[in-house]
Write an enzyme that holds these catalytic residues in place. Structure first.
Site, mmCIF file in Angstrom:
data_model
loop_
_atom_site.group_PDB
_atom_site.id
_atom_site.type_symbol
_atom_site.label_atom_id
_atom_site.label_comp_id
_atom_site.label_asym_id
_atom_site.label_seq_id
_atom_site.Cartn_x
_atom_site.Cartn_y
_atom_site.Cartn_z
ATOM 1 N N ASN A 262 0.576 -18.520 -0.785
ATOM 2 C CA ASN A 262 -0.765 -19.056 -1.102
ATOM 3 C C ASN A 262 -0.695 -20.506 -1.576
ATOM 4 O O ASN A 262 -1.540 -20.942 -2.355
ATOM 5 C CB ASN A 262 -1.470 -18.173 -2.139
ATOM 6 C CG ASN A 262 -1.626 -16.757 -1.646
ATOM 7 O OD1 ASN A 262 -2.249 -16.527 -0.621
ATOM 8 N ND2 ASN A 262 -1.028 -15.795 -2.348
ATOM 9 N N ARG B 65 0.805 -1.225 0.000
ATOM 10 C CA ARG B 65 0.000 0.000 0.000
ATOM 11 C C ARG B 65 0.843 1.282 0.000
ATOM 12 O O ARG B 65 0.286 2.376 0.126
ATOM 13 C CB ARG B 65 -0.960 0.001 1.198
ATOM 14 C CG ARG B 65 -1.928 -1.195 1.200
ATOM 15 C CD ARG B 65 -2.826 -1.165 2.426
ATOM 16 N NE ARG B 65 -3.564 -2.407 2.652
ATOM 17 C CZ ARG B 65 -4.804 -2.640 2.246
ATOM 18 N NH1 ARG B 65 -5.460 -1.733 1.587
ATOM 19 N NH2 ARG B 65 -5.399 -3.799 2.504
ATOM 20 N N LEU C 105 -4.886 -8.113 9.659
ATOM 21 C CA LEU C 105 -6.052 -7.426 10.244
ATOM 22 C C LEU C 105 -7.239 -7.488 9.278
ATOM 23 O O LEU C 105 -8.127 -6.626 9.309
ATOM 24 C CB LEU C 105 -5.706 -5.959 10.561
ATOM 25 C CG LEU C 105 -4.575 -5.756 11.570
ATOM 26 C CD1 LEU C 105 -4.276 -4.275 11.763
ATOM 27 C CD2 LEU C 105 -4.927 -6.409 12.917
ATOM 28 N N ARG D 32 0.114 4.041 13.572
ATOM 29 C CA ARG D 32 -0.332 2.647 13.661
ATOM 30 C C ARG D 32 0.852 1.673 13.486
ATOM 31 O O ARG D 32 0.890 0.619 14.104
ATOM 32 C CB ARG D 32 -1.398 2.371 12.610
ATOM 33 C CG ARG D 32 -2.672 3.124 12.884
ATOM 34 C CD ARG D 32 -3.854 2.472 12.200
ATOM 35 N NE ARG D 32 -4.253 3.119 10.972
ATOM 36 C CZ ARG D 32 -5.134 4.100 10.893
ATOM 37 N NH1 ARG D 32 -5.684 4.586 11.999
ATOM 38 N NH2 ARG D 32 -5.477 4.615 9.736
ATOM 39 N N THR E 103 -0.474 -1.227 7.291
ATOM 40 C CA THR E 103 -0.866 0.189 7.414
ATOM 41 C C THR E 103 0.265 1.105 6.932
ATOM 42 O O THR E 103 1.441 0.771 7.078
ATOM 43 C CB THR E 103 -1.225 0.536 8.880
ATOM 44 O OG1 THR E 103 -1.562 1.924 8.947
ATOM 45 C CG2 THR E 103 -0.075 0.277 9.849
ATOM 46 N N GLN F 180 3.796 -17.745 2.497
ATOM 47 C CA GLN F 180 3.042 -16.532 2.867
ATOM 48 C C GLN F 180 1.580 -16.734 2.477
ATOM 49 O O GLN F 180 1.254 -16.893 1.304
ATOM 50 C CB GLN F 180 3.636 -15.321 2.130
ATOM 51 C CG GLN F 180 2.905 -14.048 2.469
ATOM 52 C CD GLN F 180 3.468 -12.800 1.818
ATOM 53 O OE1 GLN F 180 2.722 -11.900 1.459
ATOM 54 N NE2 GLN F 180 4.779 -12.705 1.680
ATOM 55 N N ARG G 163 1.411 -17.082 -6.366
ATOM 56 C CA ARG G 163 0.221 -17.947 -6.253
ATOM 57 C C ARG G 163 0.462 -19.190 -7.087
ATOM 58 O O ARG G 163 1.038 -19.097 -8.168
ATOM 59 C CB ARG G 163 -1.038 -17.236 -6.775
ATOM 60 C CG ARG G 163 -1.617 -16.294 -5.766
ATOM 61 C CD ARG G 163 -2.949 -15.696 -6.186
ATOM 62 N NE ARG G 163 -3.396 -14.790 -5.147
ATOM 63 C CZ ARG G 163 -4.106 -15.142 -4.086
ATOM 64 N NH1 ARG G 163 -4.517 -16.393 -3.955
ATOM 65 N NH2 ARG G 163 -4.427 -14.269 -3.163
ATOM 66 N N TYR H 242 2.867 -5.120 -7.240
ATOM 67 C CA TYR H 242 2.292 -4.074 -6.380
ATOM 68 C C TYR H 242 2.383 -2.732 -7.082
ATOM 69 O O TYR H 242 3.474 -2.230 -7.382
ATOM 70 C CB TYR H 242 2.980 -4.018 -5.007
ATOM 71 C CG TYR H 242 2.670 -5.224 -4.118
ATOM 72 C CD1 TYR H 242 1.642 -6.115 -4.422
ATOM 73 C CD2 TYR H 242 3.407 -5.479 -2.966
ATOM 74 C CE1 TYR H 242 1.364 -7.223 -3.622
ATOM 75 C CE2 TYR H 242 3.139 -6.592 -2.159
ATOM 76 C CZ TYR H 242 2.114 -7.450 -2.506
ATOM 77 O OH TYR H 242 1.851 -8.544 -1.710
HETATM 78 P P1 NAP Z 1 -3.744 -5.420 7.010
HETATM 79 O O1 NAP Z 1 -2.821 -4.955 8.076
HETATM 80 O O2 NAP Z 1 -4.706 -6.518 7.313
HETATM 81 O O3 NAP Z 1 -4.587 -4.200 6.443
HETATM 82 C C1 NAP Z 1 -4.048 -2.933 6.224
HETATM 83 C C2 NAP Z 1 -5.195 -1.979 5.956
HETATM 84 O O4 NAP Z 1 -5.919 -1.798 7.171
HETATM 85 C C3 NAP Z 1 -4.751 -0.608 5.490
HETATM 86 O O5 NAP Z 1 -5.655 -0.148 4.494
HETATM 87 C C4 NAP Z 1 -4.896 0.252 6.751
HETATM 88 O O6 NAP Z 1 -5.218 1.587 6.440
HETATM 89 C C5 NAP Z 1 -6.059 -0.427 7.437
HETATM 90 N N1 NAP Z 1 -6.009 -0.235 8.891
HETATM 91 C C6 NAP Z 1 -5.232 -0.879 9.771
HETATM 92 N N2 NAP Z 1 -5.488 -0.448 11.023
HETATM 93 C C7 NAP Z 1 -6.424 0.502 10.917
HETATM 94 C C8 NAP Z 1 -7.106 1.315 11.872
HETATM 95 N N3 NAP Z 1 -6.873 1.229 13.174
HETATM 96 N N4 NAP Z 1 -8.011 2.171 11.410
HETATM 97 C C9 NAP Z 1 -8.258 2.280 10.086
HETATM 98 N N5 NAP Z 1 -7.639 1.540 9.126
HETATM 99 C C10 NAP Z 1 -6.744 0.644 9.556
HETATM 100 O O7 NAP Z 1 -2.796 -5.894 5.837
HETATM 101 P P2 NAP Z 1 -2.813 -5.738 4.223
HETATM 102 O O8 NAP Z 1 -2.345 -4.387 3.880
HETATM 103 O O9 NAP Z 1 -4.095 -6.233 3.662
HETATM 104 O O10 NAP Z 1 -1.663 -6.794 3.874
HETATM 105 C C11 NAP Z 1 -0.360 -6.638 4.475
HETATM 106 C C12 NAP Z 1 0.717 -7.033 3.519
HETATM 107 O O11 NAP Z 1 0.560 -8.391 3.113
HETATM 108 C C13 NAP Z 1 0.768 -6.258 2.179
HETATM 109 O O12 NAP Z 1 1.421 -5.014 2.283
HETATM 110 C C14 NAP Z 1 1.554 -7.214 1.308
HETATM 111 O O13 NAP Z 1 2.938 -7.060 1.573
HETATM 112 C C15 NAP Z 1 1.078 -8.586 1.806
HETATM 113 N N6 NAP Z 1 0.026 -9.199 0.959
HETATM 114 C C16 NAP Z 1 0.338 -10.372 0.335
HETATM 115 C C17 NAP Z 1 -0.626 -11.036 -0.429
HETATM 116 C C18 NAP Z 1 -0.252 -12.330 -1.100
HETATM 117 O O14 NAP Z 1 -1.062 -12.864 -1.893
HETATM 118 N N7 NAP Z 1 0.890 -12.891 -0.814
HETATM 119 C C19 NAP Z 1 -1.911 -10.479 -0.581
HETATM 120 C C20 NAP Z 1 -2.198 -9.279 0.082
HETATM 121 C C21 NAP Z 1 -1.222 -8.657 0.870
HETATM 122 P P3 NAP Z 1 -4.176 2.769 6.826
HETATM 123 O O15 NAP Z 1 -3.003 2.608 5.907
HETATM 124 O O16 NAP Z 1 -4.982 4.009 6.572
HETATM 125 O O17 NAP Z 1 -3.820 2.598 8.266
#
Ligand code: NAP
Length: 309
Positions: A161, A22, A214, A279, A274, A182, A131, A57
């Protein structure tokens, strides 16, 4: 933050990783630079040392910005381990082609070289296959991995995956162990606890990395830019128990959801996504929280559709 190593390897990682998906939201590098730089420096200062990327990404822009930040700040590279992924081809590349997976030797090598160029580094610490490719030929993947390793372009390899049968097939063709798988794991996505993925990791000493720990923000106060599989998650019931434990322990609620993952004996490393500096810092606290078995099971029970038998 506590530090560890990935699988059997010597690649160091913090108990929580930082995910770079992100950090870029558009192709405009200057627009994303400040947010990305603040996020990366905040994460490093809070003790995160593993940074996760993928070639897709933001169509490579996340890696490119990261590379620019490394270039502008000599000495930064030596403070971190860098992971990335390849193996997904997006729709319309080339025009008219469907979205698909590609584990051909040529594609793996070409994408790895592009990632190295965008990141501006000599060696990727961990390269994942993103994947499972329905057409995976394990011996062809092994050739690609051997070449990348011999050329010093990749230190260690992992998958993402993958179900245990995919890992086992690929591992059977390799002369060195895969170090991570992962997968999505959270209080809103618990398949990996039940389909053998975490058991297999624990048995083989592969580190499970948890993406969307999360639920894309649904377990906190967020939930924007969800992936298609996350749209119908129902967080309200489990969030009530997360809140209750967070209040009892006087910690932020994100910390409780992350600590739930950290408690698992397979050594799950949650990848925090995030970009908010506050955070990023707050979530690092999870590394010092050891939930009791009772708390862990309260959360599991609240997250399951049915009571435990
Ligand atoms: P996540 O930590 O579950 O979600 C992050 C999102 O939650 C962000 O949009 C963040 O927004 C929001 N958030 C977190 N705490 C918050 C709060 N207290 N209030 C409001 N919004 C909140 O993780 P994810 O970004 O989905 O995934 C994490 C990492 O996993 C990615 O960066 C990537 O490296 C990896 N990934 C891998 C795969 C794969 O297939 N291997 C797929 C998806 C992701 P804010 O930024 O505004 O805080």
């Amino acid at each position: 933050m506590q530090q560890t190593f990935l699988g059997h390897s010597k690649v160091p990682s913090s108990r929580l990783a930082y995910g770079c998906w992100r950090i870029a939201t558009s192709s405009d590098l200057s627009q994303n630079y400040a947010v990305a730089k603040t996020a990366i420096f905040t994460a490093l200062d809070a003790g995160y040392t593993l940074f996760d990327h993928a070639d897709i990404y933001c169509n490579g822009v996340s890696e490119q910005i990261f590379g620019r930040i490394l270039q502008d700040n000599p000495g930064l590279r030596s403070r971190m381990s860098i992971a990335t992924k390849c193996g997904i081809r997006l729709k319309n590349q080339p025009h008219g082609a469907p979205a698909r997976y590609d584990f051909s030797k040529d594609h793996i090598i070409a994408q790895c070289e592009l990632s190295l160029r965008r990141l501006g580094i000599e060696t990727i610490d961990l390269l994942h296959l993103h994947r499972p490719d329905y057409l995976m030929d394990a011996s062809e993947v092994a050739e690609a991995f051997d070449q990348l390793r011999a050329e010093g372009k990749v230190r260690e390899f992992g998958v993402s995956n993958f179900r245990p049968s995919h890992v086992s097939l690929l591992q059977s063709a390799l002369s060195f162990p895969l170090v991570v798988n992962q997968v999505e794991i959270s209080l809103l996505q618990m398949k990996a606890l039940e389909d053998g993925t975490l058991d297999y990791c624990q048995e083989k000493k592969m580190t499970p990395l948890a993406w969307s720990p999360l639920g894309g923000g649904l377990l906190a106060d967020g939930g924007k830019d969800l992936l298609p599989g996350q749209m119908d998650y129902e967080p309200s019931f489990v969030v009530a128990i997360v809140d209750w434990i967070a209040k009892t322990r006087n910690v932020p609620k994100e910390v409780v959801s992350l600590a739930w993952l950290l408690k698992h004996p397979s050594g799950i490393i949650p990848i925090v996504g995030t970009t908010s500096p506050e955070r990023i810092r707050r979530m690092a606290e999870a590394s010092g929280v050891d939930l009791t078995r009772e708390e862990w099971y309260h959360l599991l029970t609240a997250a399951r559709p049915e009571p435990l038998p």
